[in-house]
Design a protein around this motif. Structure first.
Motif, PDB file in Angstrom:
ATOM      1  N   LYS A 116       0.872  -1.174   0.000  1.00 43.61           N
ATOM      2  CA  LYS A 116       0.000   0.000   0.000  1.00 43.61           C
ATOM      3  C   LYS A 116       0.907   1.221   0.000  1.00 43.61           C
ATOM      4  O   LYS A 116       1.637   1.461   0.950  1.00 43.61           O
ATOM      5  N   ASN A 117       0.881   1.979  -1.109  1.00 42.15           N
ATOM      6  CA  ASN A 117       1.847   3.054  -1.323  1.00 42.15           C
ATOM      7  C   ASN A 117       1.309   4.441  -1.012  1.00 42.15           C
ATOM      8  O   ASN A 117       2.052   5.419  -1.136  1.00 42.15           O
ATOM      9  N   VAL A 118       0.040   4.563  -0.665  1.00 35.29           N
ATOM     10  CA  VAL A 118      -0.544   5.868  -0.374  1.00 35.29           C
ATOM     11  C   VAL A 118      -1.322   5.803   0.927  1.00 35.29           C
ATOM     12  O   VAL A 118      -1.656   4.714   1.421  1.00 35.29           O
ATOM     13  N   GLU A 119      -1.597   6.984   1.483  1.00 35.36           N
ATOM     14  CA  GLU A 119      -2.413   7.100   2.685  1.00 35.36           C
ATOM     15  C   GLU A 119      -3.551   8.073   2.414  1.00 35.36           C
ATOM     16  O   GLU A 119      -3.510   8.844   1.453  1.00 35.36           O
ATOM     17  N   GLU A 120      -4.554   8.049   3.257  1.00 35.00           N
ATOM     18  CA  GLU A 120      -5.667   8.983   3.112  1.00 35.00           C
ATOM     19  C   GLU A 120      -5.170  10.415   3.251  1.00 35.00           C
ATOM     20  O   GLU A 120      -4.352  10.722   4.117  1.00 35.00           O
ATOM     21  N   GLY A 121      -5.648  11.283   2.369  1.00 37.22           N
ATOM     22  CA  GLY A 121      -5.209  12.673   2.358  1.00 37.22           C
ATOM     23  C   GLY A 121      -4.109  12.962   1.367  1.00 37.22           C
ATOM     24  O   GLY A 121      -3.835  14.122   1.060  1.00 37.22           O
ATOM     25  N   LEU A 137      -1.088   3.157  -6.355  1.00 36.81           N
ATOM     26  CA  LEU A 137      -1.828   3.132  -5.097  1.00 36.81           C
ATOM     27  C   LEU A 137      -1.457   1.913  -4.262  1.00 36.81           C
ATOM     28  O   LEU A 137      -1.170   2.012  -3.074  1.00 36.81           O
ATOM     29  N   MET A 138      -1.501   0.755  -4.899  1.00 35.63           N
ATOM     30  CA  MET A 138      -1.203  -0.475  -4.170  1.00 35.63           C
ATOM     31  C   MET A 138      -0.832  -1.566  -5.167  1.00 35.63           C
ATOM     32  O   MET A 138      -1.077  -1.442  -6.368  1.00 35.63           O
ATOM     33  N   VAL A 139      -0.234  -2.621  -4.645  1.00 34.97           N
ATOM     34  CA  VAL A 139       0.131  -3.789  -5.447  1.00 34.97           C
ATOM     35  C   VAL A 139      -0.596  -4.986  -4.861  1.00 34.97           C
ATOM     36  O   VAL A 139      -0.581  -5.195  -3.643  1.00 34.97           O
TER      37      VAL A 139
END
Length: 230
Positions: A116-121, A137-139
């Motif tokens: 998971k390469n991103v976070e909320e915000g 965003l994710m793999v």
């Protein structure tokens, strides 16, 4: 879609089904573009209706000799331009409709979230709108079927063929053997410490779920079998 990540619905290690909601992106920019495209489409349709009516009147006036041929040709050109504008507006509207669905990211397949390469915000970039590439965003991957990439000395390559059985062991389960099949032999050699080797891909089922990506494996390929021989 580009924009701020509003919500993430999965985390690393979660198993998801096809179509499961993974993340949501702020839809305001996409919705504004859609509203503008919809308005442009309405205007283009109205202009085409007006141009068509003017062309029909121009044909009647030309028949009666009230206007010149040049004036009639001008009306014909206006009608052609209006029709082309409508085609562009319809295309932009269809693209905007597709982009409306891009703000909700769904799983393309059944599998497990590995990264998971991103976070909320966080603000992300769209790959289709950014020449340097979009934001990952994710793999995720389906871990029910695994591959082992092993290097085999070139002296043994003449005996290995796709379809041969291979026994795989991993350090986490040294007493357990996983049965696989040689899927393919990559054509490009790899030189390690002055030894020429070829990558061999072995595919095996992971129904037990014990195997994980990145594990170190030892592979044995059975070239021949002799039973009951002294």
């Amino acid at each position: 879609a580009s924009g701020e990540v509003l919500r993430l619905h999965v985390d690393i290690g979660d198993e998801v089904e096809p179509g499961a909601l993974l993340a949501e992106v702020d839809p305001r920019d996409v919705r504004n573009a859609f509203d503008q495209a919809e308005a442009d489409l309405d205007v283009a349709r109205a202009r085409l209706e007006i141009s068509q009516a003017q062309l029909e009147r121009s044909e009647e006036l030309l028949r009666l000799g009230v206007i010149s041929t040049q004036e009639h040709e001008s009306r014909s050109l206006d009608f052609a331009n209006s029709r082309a504008t409508l085609v562009r507006a319809e295309t932009n509207y269809e693209l905007s409709q597709l982009r409306m669905t891009d703000v909700t990211i769904r799983a393309p397949l059944a599998g497990t979230v590995l990264e998971k390469n991103v976070e909320e915000g966080q603000v992300i970039q769209s790959a289709s709108q950014n020449v340097s590439g979009g934001t990952t965003l994710m793999v995720m991957a389906n871990l029910e079927s695994m591959q082992v990439r092993t290097l085999v000395d070139e002296t043994d390559m003449g005996d290995i063929r796709p379809g041969m059985q291979a026994n795989v062991t991993v350090e986490a389960y040294p007493e357990q053997r996983f049965v696989g099949v040689v899927e393919k032999i990559e054509p490009q050699a790899v030189v390690q410490q002055n030894v020429t080797m070829f990558p061999v891909i072995v595919r095996l089922d992971n129904d037990s779920g014990l195997l994980r990506p990145g594990m170190n494996a030892e592979v044995e390929v059975e070239l021949a079998q002799a039973i009951g021989v002294l």
